[in-house]
Motif scaffolding. Structure first.
Motif, PDB file in Angstrom:
ATOM      1  N   GLU A   1      18.060  16.796 -30.407  1.00  0.00           N
ATOM      2  CA  GLU A   1      16.865  16.472 -29.632  1.00  0.00           C
ATOM      3  C   GLU A   1      16.738  14.976 -29.370  1.00  0.00           C
ATOM      4  N   ASN A   2      17.000  14.148 -30.368  1.00  0.00           N
ATOM      5  CA  ASN A   2      16.897  12.704 -30.170  1.00  0.00           C
ATOM      6  C   ASN A   2      17.885  12.214 -29.121  1.00  0.00           C
ATOM      7  N   GLU A   3      19.103  12.751 -29.149  1.00  0.00           N
ATOM      8  CA  GLU A   3      20.108  12.354 -28.159  1.00  0.00           C
ATOM      9  C   GLU A   3      19.707  12.834 -26.769  1.00  0.00           C
ATOM     10  N   LEU A   4      19.178  14.048 -26.702  1.00  0.00           N
ATOM     11  CA  LEU A   4      18.723  14.604 -25.437  1.00  0.00           C
ATOM     12  C   LEU A   4      17.623  13.742 -24.818  1.00  0.00           C
ATOM     13  N   LEU A   5      16.631  13.383 -25.618  1.00  0.00           N
ATOM     14  CA  LEU A   5      15.502  12.600 -25.109  1.00  0.00           C
ATOM     15  C   LEU A   5      15.926  11.182 -24.746  1.00  0.00           C
ATOM     16  N   ALA A   6      16.810  10.593 -25.548  1.00  0.00           N
ATOM     17  CA  ALA A   6      17.283   9.244 -25.247  1.00  0.00           C
ATOM     18  C   ALA A   6      18.052   9.216 -23.936  1.00  0.00           C
ATOM     19  N   ALA A   7      18.852  10.244 -23.680  1.00  0.00           N
ATOM     20  CA  ALA A   7      19.606  10.316 -22.426  1.00  0.00           C
ATOM     21  C   ALA A   7      18.669  10.553 -21.252  1.00  0.00           C
ATOM     22  N   PHE A   8      17.683  11.409 -21.432  1.00  0.00           N
ATOM     23  CA  PHE A   8      16.738  11.708 -20.345  1.00  0.00           C
ATOM     24  C   PHE A   8      15.916  10.474 -19.981  1.00  0.00           C
ATOM     25  N   LEU A   9      15.497   9.726 -20.999  1.00  0.00           N
ATOM     26  CA  LEU A   9      14.659   8.549 -20.772  1.00  0.00           C
ATOM     27  C   LEU A   9      15.468   7.293 -20.449  1.00  0.00           C
ATOM     28  N   LYS A  10      16.765   7.335 -20.739  1.00  0.00           N
ATOM     29  CA  LYS A  10      17.606   6.132 -20.670  1.00  0.00           C
ATOM     30  C   LYS A  10      17.028   5.046 -21.583  1.00  0.00           C
ATOM     31  N   ASP A  11      16.523   5.487 -22.713  1.00  0.00           N
ATOM     32  CA  ASP A  11      15.859   4.572 -23.637  1.00  0.00           C
ATOM     33  C   ASP A  11      15.782   5.243 -25.009  1.00  0.00           C
ATOM     34  N   LYS A  12      16.114   4.519 -26.051  1.00  0.00           N
ATOM     35  CA  LYS A  12      16.052   5.070 -27.404  1.00  0.00           C
ATOM     36  C   LYS A  12      14.712   4.806 -28.072  1.00  0.00           C
TER      37      LYS A  12
END
Length: 207
Positions: free
Chosen positions: A72-83
């Protein structure tokens, strides 16, 4: 026939640059192809990639039970282009033991980039742009109390009951941490409410 075989060969070459269990944006893969959109479509049709959203792809990872969803963290970081984001299910407020018991079928994501509801890999996310929010390891019961009061109108439970329980248990929270969370993350309405509670508490002690 020859052109089709060549196209499939290119898609196969593109597939060599994706690893199982990883999430990719289109721009991550564009350097490896001269016709990335067509080849991505082919890989999706073949089941080699899953399309999660516009420009967002996942290379399925499998175990004995079948395909494993993306982290989930990787998915959201990729979607947002932001960690830099904070994701949580509103059910976490139940841990405060203030009478909330509702279980929510969504994940709220505080971030600086996106706003709105999106379905990613069959999961519903509500993205809310916030100027400030803590890192996941900085989330405390005091922060959760402030955040719950900020979002009180969104909760399914009776507002009056939650407020009464929160006021009764105010003294059980760390006062310094609560004040810090209130100053950093509290809405104007939450700050006014907390000030009234603290004033009433002081007057009660004086009496």
């Amino acid at each position: 026939m020859k052109a089709r075989a060549s196209s499939q060969s290119k898609a196969t070459l593109l597939a060599q640059h994706v690893r199982a269990g990883k999430v990719y944006r289109r721009e991550d893969l564009a350097p490896y192809s001269t016709s990335v959109d067509r080849e991505l479509r082919q890989l999706v049709d073949q089941g080699a990639l899953h399309k999660l959203a516009q420009g967002l792809y996942y290379k399925p990872k499998k175990n004995v039970f079948g395909e494993v969803p993306p982290d989930e963290n990787e998915l959201l970081a990729a979607f947002l282009k932001d960690k830099n984001f904070l994701s949580f299910n509103p059910s976490v407020y139940n841990s405060l033991r203030l009478g909330t018991t509702q279980l929510y079928n969504k994940t709220v994501v505080y971030n600086h980039k996106r706003h709105g509801e999106f379905v990613l890999e069959r999961r519903r996310y509500e993205f809310r742009m916030k100027p400030r929010f803590p890192r996941p390891h900085q989330v405390t019961p005091e922060y959760l109390l402030v955040d719950m009061l900020n979002n009180l109108d969104d909760l399914a439970e009776d507002r009056g009951s939650i407020l009464a329980a929160a006021q009764r248990k105010l003294a059980s929270f760390d006062r310094q941490k609560l004040q810090k969370s209130l100053e950093q993350y509290g809405s104007a309405a939450t700050k006014r409410l907390m000030k009234r509670w603290q004033t009433a508490e002081q007057q009660g002690s004086a009496a």
